[in-house]
Design an enzyme around this catalytic site. Structure first.
Site, PDB file in Angstrom:
ATOM      1  N   VAL A   1       4.328  -6.890   4.007  1.00 11.45           N
ATOM      2  CA  VAL A   1       4.520  -6.708   5.447  1.00 11.45           C
ATOM      3  C   VAL A   1       3.481  -5.776   6.069  1.00 11.45           C
ATOM      4  O   VAL A   1       3.478  -5.597   7.287  1.00 11.45           O
ATOM      5  CB  VAL A   1       5.925  -6.159   5.771  1.00 11.45           C
ATOM      6  CG1 VAL A   1       6.988  -7.173   5.410  1.00 11.45           C
ATOM      7  CG2 VAL A   1       6.169  -4.817   5.091  1.00 11.45           C
ATOM      8  N   TYR A   2       2.631  -5.167   5.263  1.00 11.53           N
ATOM      9  CA  TYR A   2       1.598  -4.308   5.831  1.00 11.53           C
ATOM     10  C   TYR A   2       0.577  -5.167   6.558  1.00 11.53           C
ATOM     11  O   TYR A   2      -0.219  -5.871   5.932  1.00 11.53           O
ATOM     12  CB  TYR A   2       0.909  -3.488   4.749  1.00 11.53           C
ATOM     13  CG  TYR A   2       1.760  -2.406   4.105  1.00 11.53           C
ATOM     14  CD1 TYR A   2       3.068  -2.165   4.510  1.00 11.53           C
ATOM     15  CD2 TYR A   2       1.244  -1.615   3.083  1.00 11.53           C
ATOM     16  CE1 TYR A   2       3.834  -1.187   3.914  1.00 11.53           C
ATOM     17  CE2 TYR A   2       2.000  -0.623   2.486  1.00 11.53           C
ATOM     18  CZ  TYR A   2       3.289  -0.408   2.904  1.00 11.53           C
ATOM     19  OH  TYR A   2       4.055   0.576   2.310  1.00 11.53           O
ATOM     20  N   SER A   3       0.627  -5.118   7.880  1.00 13.26           N
ATOM     21  CA  SER A   3      -0.292  -5.890   8.733  1.00 13.26           C
ATOM     22  C   SER A   3      -0.289  -7.375   8.361  1.00 13.26           C
ATOM     23  O   SER A   3      -1.340  -8.010   8.247  1.00 13.26           O
ATOM     24  CB  SER A   3      -1.713  -5.309   8.653  1.00 13.26           C
ATOM     25  OG  SER A   3      -1.723  -3.960   9.071  1.00 13.26           O
TER      26      SER A   3
ATOM     27  N   GLY B   1       0.204  -9.001   5.634  1.00 16.14           N
ATOM     28  CA  GLY B   1      -0.506  -9.385   4.423  1.00 16.14           C
ATOM     29  C   GLY B   1      -1.957  -8.967   4.385  1.00 16.14           C
ATOM     30  O   GLY B   1      -2.612  -9.095   3.345  1.00 16.14           O
TER      31      GLY B   1
ATOM     32  N   LYS C   1       5.077  -4.611  -2.623  1.00 13.85           N
ATOM     33  CA  LYS C   1       6.497  -4.690  -2.281  1.00 13.85           C
ATOM     34  C   LYS C   1       6.775  -5.957  -1.484  1.00 13.85           C
ATOM     35  O   LYS C   1       5.903  -6.456  -0.773  1.00 13.85           O
ATOM     36  CB  LYS C   1       6.903  -3.456  -1.459  1.00 13.85           C
ATOM     37  CG  LYS C   1       6.669  -2.145  -2.181  1.00 13.85           C
ATOM     38  CD  LYS C   1       7.020  -0.938  -1.344  1.00 13.85           C
ATOM     39  CE  LYS C   1       6.057  -0.709  -0.191  1.00 13.85           C
ATOM     40  NZ  LYS C   1       4.689  -0.345  -0.643  1.00 13.85           N
TER      41      LYS C   1
END
Length: 344
Positions: free
Chosen positions: A61-63, A65, A87
């Site tokens: 979910v960081y940006s 992908g 994660k």
């Protein structure tokens, strides 16, 4: 750089690891943290490896992908020199199977992460949050499949309630499946709730803590003090709503103590705050982040020295808060404390 066992596993990790939330940063949260491109990410990774930091943490979910993609490109040609932690579990879309850790979603998420990272295995896969809709037996069976296939080496959780983690460990033992060996948690001098339940659980069950936001969501950078407003360029203006809350007086009391210890040691406030965490039980690694080389080198200065017992005690007292029930009486009543001094 010192290395520690990750919980009860055989995997050795550096006491400092690097969080890649700034890689490819976009959106209201990650965009405020930073937006390192591949070239900048490669340089930051170079500095980490020179210092002995070889564990890099990311998430799908960081940006959307982009963090995994940038990390994968930045470590190209040296995959065997690094450990990758990622994660999954939080929503990545609006579809009915775009969130959670069902068998279908978890397998698809791992396959997608492997593609973005450009690798054939993930060293540590962590479930980003507890998914109440997926039976624990289904989850553990799927993780067992991923481990036995070689796509995942070790498993952990993040932001998990203690009862759910303990239930999973018990089921894993019953069914002879891999146990969770890591818990990525929020823990700092202004956020010590981890100590009430999750820390003793980790010590008892061999679950090592990977600490996120060790500077209290940017509050322990040394730039915020009594009668000093949040600096104009601070990311807290954009991201405070995402952060665990901290009462002003508690923050100021902690910063006052940090200032005194920093003056005694000749170290910076962030370095002292991180070093304090490295003395705490169950902590396997503290995840540091940086938007640039200067920030990274500053954070790397948190290791290679130790606080004195007196300095640790001063920080303990300044940051102490009364834990919630049922832990309260063990702190307030002698009879309770005698029964379980570990909770005092």
């Amino acid at each position: 750089m010192d290395y520690r066992q990750l919980g009860s596993s055989g995997l050795r990790v550096p006491v400092l690891s690097f969080g890649t939330g700034t890689f490819g940063g976009s959106g209201p949260l990650f965009g405020a943290w930073g937006n390192s491109d591949v070239a900048e990410a490669r340089r930051l990774i170079d500095i980490c490896l020179e210092a002995g930091v070889n564990l890099f943490d990311t998430a799908d979910v960081y940006s959307d992908g982009a963090s995994e993609e940038v990390l994968g490109q930045a470590i190209k040609g040296r995959r065997d020199q690094v450990l990758i932690s990622t994660k999954t579990g939080l929503p990545t879309g609006d579809g009915p199977n775009d969130w959670g850790v069902s068998r279908d979603r978890l397998i698809r998420s791992v396959e997608a992460a492997l593609r973005r990272l450009g690798t054939d295995h993930i060293d540590l896969l962590q479930l980003h949050a507890y998914d109440a809709s997926t039976p624990a037996e289904e989850l553990l069976a799927t993780l067992d499949l991923l481990v036995s296939s070689g796509k995942v080496r070790h498993t952990g959780v993040s932001n998990y309630p203690g009862w759910a983690l303990m239930k999973a460990q018990g089921l894993a033992d019953r069914d002879a499946r891999p146990r969770f060996v890591a818990h990525q948690v929020y823990y700092s001098l202004v956020g010590r709730a981890y100590e009430a339940d999750l820390m003793p659980l980790g010590a008892d069950q061999g679950v090592g803590a990977l600490v996120w936001s060790p500077l209290g969501w940017g509050r322990l950078t040394g730039k915020i003090r009594r009668d000093t407003p949040i600096p104009e360029g601070s990311r807290l203006h954009q991201t405070a709503a995402f952060a665990p809350p901290v009462e002003d007086e508690h923050l100021y009391r902690v910063v006052d103590a940090l200032d005194l210890v920093a003056a005694e040691t000749g170290k910076t406030v962030p370095q002292v705050a991180i070093n304090w965490l490295l003395q705490r039980p169950t902590v396997s690694s503290v995840i540091i982040g940086a938007r640039n080389e200067e920030q990274l080198r500053q954070n790397l200065g948190a290791v290679g020295w130790s606080l004195t017992p007196e300095q640790i005690a001063a920080l303990d007292v300044a940051s102490d808060i009364l834990p919630p029930y049922p832990h309260t009486p063990y702190r307030q009543q002698e009879g309770f404390a005698r029964l379980n001094p570990a909770l005092v």
